[in-house]
Design a protein around this motif. Structure first.
Motif: not given
Length: 121
Positions: A38-39, A24-31, A52-55, A113-115
């Motif tokens: 993001f590796l 959730e934290e990673v997705k929020a950073r991307l948003d 993951a999109r953007g990785a 991430w998928r889940e």
């Protein structure tokens, strides 16, 4: 997947020295379009299936060799992920030993991430 005891022990020791973050934290950073690296450190064939999109991809086998080219500023934020969060914990530990101090391992890896229904490429 069942991991060998020695591997699990090594990962648990590394997790005591690193910081983990949630999907959730990673997705929020991307948003929020925060700047960070993001590796995906999985093997080439795993990355080719989906990621993951953007990785960006930098496999664990060459991470230490090539990280300074990809991320020359050791103060930059880096979030690593693998399949389930084990290899990325080991990789985060190694990068910290190399002087990268703002490194995170994403708990649960690509499976989490998928889940969570996060975007894939």
């Amino acid at each position: 997947m069942t991991h060998n005891p020695g591997f699990v022990q090594l990962v648990e020791q590394a997790k005591q020295r690193i910081t983990e973050c949630g999907v959730e934290e990673v997705k929020a950073r991307l948003d929020r379009e925060e700047p960070f690296h993001f590796l995906d450190i999985r093997e080439d064939h795993e990355f080719a299936v989906d990621h993951a999109r953007g990785a960006k991809h930098l496999g664990k086998g060459i991470l230490e060799r090539d990280i300074e080219t990809m991320v020359p500023n050791k103060q930059d934020t880096i979030v690593l992920y693998c399949g389930g969060g084990f290899r990325s914990a080991l990789a985060a530990d190694a990068l910290q030993q190399m002087g990268y101090w703002n490194v995170r391992s994403m708990k649960g890896g690509i499976r989490a991430w998928r889940e969570a229904g996060c975007p894939l490429e």
